[in-house]
Design a protein around this motif. Structure first.
Motif, mmCIF file in Angstrom:
data_model
loop_
_atom_site.group_PDB
_atom_site.id
_atom_site.type_symbol
_atom_site.label_atom_id
_atom_site.label_comp_id
_atom_site.label_asym_id
_atom_site.label_seq_id
_atom_site.Cartn_x
_atom_site.Cartn_y
_atom_site.Cartn_z
ATOM 1 N N LEU A 56 0.810 -1.223 0.000
ATOM 2 C CA LEU A 56 0.000 0.000 0.000
ATOM 3 C C LEU A 56 0.843 1.272 0.000
ATOM 4 C CD1 LEU A 56 -2.779 -1.094 2.523
ATOM 5 C CD2 LEU A 56 -2.798 -1.231 0.025
ATOM 6 N N ILE A 62 2.323 4.512 -1.276
ATOM 7 C CA ILE A 62 1.855 5.469 -2.270
ATOM 8 C C ILE A 62 3.010 6.398 -2.681
ATOM 9 C CG2 ILE A 62 0.219 7.338 -2.763
ATOM 10 C CD1 ILE A 62 -1.122 4.648 -2.412
ATOM 11 N N ASP A 95 4.370 9.896 -4.017
ATOM 12 C CA ASP A 95 3.900 11.278 -4.099
ATOM 13 C C ASP A 95 4.344 11.897 -5.427
ATOM 14 O OD1 ASP A 95 6.574 12.527 -3.766
ATOM 15 O OD2 ASP A 95 6.438 11.610 -1.781
ATOM 16 N N LYS A 136 7.286 10.937 -8.236
ATOM 17 C CA LYS A 136 6.923 10.641 -9.615
ATOM 18 C C LYS A 136 7.633 11.577 -10.588
ATOM 19 C CE LYS A 136 2.897 10.511 -12.697
ATOM 20 N NZ LYS A 136 1.429 10.692 -12.789
ATOM 21 N N THR A 164 -3.615 5.355 -9.104
ATOM 22 C CA THR A 164 -3.645 5.252 -7.642
ATOM 23 C C THR A 164 -2.283 5.555 -7.024
ATOM 24 O OG1 THR A 164 -3.148 2.877 -7.766
ATOM 25 C CG2 THR A 164 -5.478 3.529 -7.736
ATOM 26 N N MET A 165 -1.232 5.581 -7.879
ATOM 27 C CA MET A 165 0.148 5.806 -7.457
ATOM 28 C C MET A 165 0.625 4.752 -6.454
ATOM 29 S SD MET A 165 1.335 8.066 -9.331
ATOM 30 C CE MET A 165 2.906 8.215 -8.536
ATOM 31 N N LEU A 166 0.111 3.529 -6.613
ATOM 32 C CA LEU A 166 0.578 2.414 -5.797
ATOM 33 C C LEU A 166 1.961 1.981 -6.282
ATOM 34 C CD1 LEU A 166 -2.597 0.188 -5.345
ATOM 35 C CD2 LEU A 166 -1.217 1.184 -3.517
ATOM 36 N N HIS A 167 2.940 2.146 -5.440
ATOM 37 C CA HIS A 167 4.302 1.823 -5.842
ATOM 38 C C HIS A 167 4.474 0.348 -6.147
ATOM 39 C CE1 HIS A 167 8.665 0.979 -5.189
ATOM 40 N NE2 HIS A 167 8.769 2.072 -5.916
ATOM 41 N N GLU A 217 11.618 0.861 -3.434
ATOM 42 C CA GLU A 217 10.543 1.339 -2.565
ATOM 43 C C GLU A 217 11.016 2.351 -1.519
ATOM 44 O OE1 GLU A 217 11.748 -2.886 -1.377
ATOM 45 O OE2 GLU A 217 11.067 -1.880 -3.183
#
Length: 617
Positions: free
Chosen positions: A243, A245, A247, A251, A321-324, A553
């Motif tokens: 989960l 995210i 930012d 990005k 969703t910008m889920l890494h 991550e």
């Protein structure tokens, strides 16, 4: 058919011709095109950890390659280390596996399309268009790459899986697929998705016919369990980071280093390429029932083309969703299956269309011209996907065929569109002085329409065309391979005497953990990361090191790379920046291709005709 044609046909129908052809093709691909390179590309990332595995004193404080390797969850370095520990020099290990896997790639591709076509001439003919690697839209990768990388092993082994699966060896097929997954999960993932798509379809058919679903449950659980076991073994952190995210700042940093990781940052050319590859796949689908009468084979083709669609959709969800956890696995690379499926289907469509509709010279001409251009993939300097020149009129012709009694209008629109694109392309090519592309464009265009004319008026068939092409290709393979053999080497081409001398001094006079600033003072416009492989010393940072940005991550690591990168490019404007770097990090030497105004502050320890090394401790 004259006597000469009969002899050519007999030659290509011999039992061992496919083996001989693929062996010659492999040698040609190594010696001529795409050729072979060492100590370049991704090797600058995964070989330093390999050196560290073999000698822990090396690269112990050059952490970036370890981060990337940890992120990509691969056992590649342990695989390579096994052979080096046997006493085989690393350069020979890299060369052997490149050559072996390229041969596996061609054999697997041949058997895949032999399954679909039941025609070994066509299956071998399809191999010709893969001699020069197709670029994968938006990813910056190709189907065949000259330097050994993760994909060198993962792509061919995944295709071996596909071959075995198509021929009915379901459990055996999992062995090469799962091994490919341990080498490069991102590359193996599309094939794993195909496996589950096909398995789901089979289970649904079994359910409809009231057969037991127990075997399908086993087929589903076994690979999933082994994949999870591998992720656990490599400590992937898949559960703890699900989960996470990204930012906007994180990005945006990826845009500077690794734009293909996000659709938002794809270039216009990448989207244009994807659009025309979609059309390239769509044209054969119009005639898929005629191309492949076997329903089961059509299901496989549809599944292969669905995989990139599914992965692209999942990648879009991940970006929205910008889920890494989704972004980092770079699902866009599933487009590999689009290229591996669409291009051969287009060849199959061309040969089928010319055989069944020889009177359609216009369609056949553009079809053959596109294939002719596929062989060397000669580009215009300003155009990423040169097939746009032919696909626009082809699209109008094929999709316009649904308009009954409107043939003349469709043909007129097709010719008009071609003339517009032709005029624009020629004007731009002339502006760029890209005269070679102009010449080859007309050579391929004329060749395509000569073939189309021969189908209608000279009785040419696909059997004759493919047999003659394969025979001629064998002759060219031998002649060109012999011609290029004296120029071939497995050693790095970019290493000259001055580079060797400088690195010899570095290895003898500095410690294994000494850190060098290399970029932007040496190898301008090239890849300074190769310094690690020749001089065996850590580098403070390079542009290529920023590949961790969207994949690691740990957000702080990405911004640490950016901070380092900004610092080294600020040195020329303010030489005191070296002291700033020293206050934050450890740096020991500066490696330059020009003499710098540093002698009063930092001693010049070494110089030759090309390089200068300063002590900045």
């Amino acid at each position: 058919m004259n006597t000469y044609m009969k002899k050519v046909l007999q030659l290509t129908e011999t039992k061992f011709f496919p083996v001989i052809f693929i062996l010659l093709l492999t040698v040609f691909s190594i010696l001529v095109t795409p050729g072979y390179e060492s100590f370049t590309g991704d090797q600058t990332i995964f070989i330093p950890p390999l050196y560290h595995e073999l000698d822990p004193a090396l690269f112990q404080n050059d952490l970036e390659p370890f981060k990337v390797m940890h992120t990509e969850r691969t056992l590649l370095i342990y695989f390579l280390a096994f052979f080096v520990r046997l006493g085989i020099p690393l350069l020979w290990v890299l060369f052997f596996w490149t050559a072996a896997m390229r041969m596996v790639f061609f054999f697997a591709l041949y058997y895949i399309w032999l399954y679909f076509t039941n025609n070994k001439h066509i299956a071998l003919f399809i191999l010709l268009i893969f001699i020069v690697g197709f670029s994968i839209p938006g990813t910056g990768h190709g189907t065949i790459e000259p330097a050994f990388s993760y994909r060198t092993i993962a792509v061919p082994l995944s295709m071996v899986f596909l071959t075995l699966y198509l021929y009915g060896w379901r459990l055996l097929a999992l062995a090469p697929l799962l091994f490919a997954f341990t080498i490069h999960p991102i590359t193996a993932l599309p094939f794993l998705i195909f496996y589950y798509l096909s398995l789901t379809y089979d289970a649904w058919c079994a359910y409809r016919t009231k057969k037991s679903l127990a075997p399908y449950a086993v087929y589903a659980i076994l690979p999933a369990g082994l994949v999870l076991l591998f992720l656990w073994y490599t400590q992937s952190g898949i559960a703890s980071n699900t989960l996470l995210i990204m930012d906007e700042a994180w990005k945006l940093l990826a845009r500077e280093k690794n734009a293909p990781a996000f659709f938002e940052y794809w270039s216009r050319n990448a989207y244009l390429s994807l659009f025309f590859w979609t059309i390239l796949a769509g044209i054969p689908l119009l005639s898929l029932r005629s191309l492949l009468p076997d329903y089961r084979k059509r299901v496989f083709i549809v599944a292969l083309l669905l995989v990139p669609v599914i992965m692209m959709a999942a990648a879009a969800v991940g970006e929205l969703t910008m889920l890494h956890s989704i972004v980092k696995i770079n699902l866009q690379r599933g487009l590999l299956l689009l290229v591996l499926t669409a291009a051969p289907l287009f060849v199959l469509t061309t040969l089928w269309h010319a055989d069944t509709k020889p009177d359609r010279i216009l369609e056949n001409g553009f079809l053959f011209t596109t294939i002719a251009w596929f062989l060397p993939k000669e580009p215009f300097v300003f155009l990423l996907e040169q097939m746009i020149l032919f696909l626009i009129p082809l699209t109008i012709l094929f999709f316009g065929s649904i308009l009954q009694n409107k043939r003349r209008i469709v043909v007129a629109l097709s010719i008009a569109s071609f003339m517009v694109v032709y005029g624009a392309a020629m004007a731009r090519a002339w502006m760029y002085k890209d005269l070679d592309a102009i010449m080859w464009f007309h050579v391929f265009l004329i060749s395509g329409f000569i073939l189309a004319y021969a189908y209608k008026h000279r009785g040419l068939t696909s059997t004759i065309l493919t047999s003659c092409s394969l025979t001629l290709a064998c002759i060219l393979f031998v002649v060109l391979s012999l011609w290029h053999m004296p120029k071939f080497t497995i050693t790095p081409r970019y290493v000259d005497a001055a580079y060797k001398d400088a690195c010899q001094w570095v290895r003898q006079q500095t410690k294994p953990d000494d850190v060098f600033i290399v970029e932007p003072f040496a190898f301008v416009g090239e890849e300074p990361s190769e310094f690690r492989l020749i001089c065996l010393r850590p580098i403070f940072t390079t542009f290529k090191d920023g590949g961790i940005v969207p994949y690691d991550e740990n957000r702080d690591d990405a911004f640490d790379w950016k901070h380092r990168y900004d610092l080294i490019y600020a040195i020329r404007d303010n030489w005191d920046t070296i002291e700033t770097i020293k206050r934050e990090y450890r740096v020991d030497y500066l490696f330059s291709e020009e003499q710098l105004p540093l002698q009063n502050t930092y001693p010049l320890l070494y110089s030759n005709t090309r390089f200068f090394i300063y002590d900045i401790r």
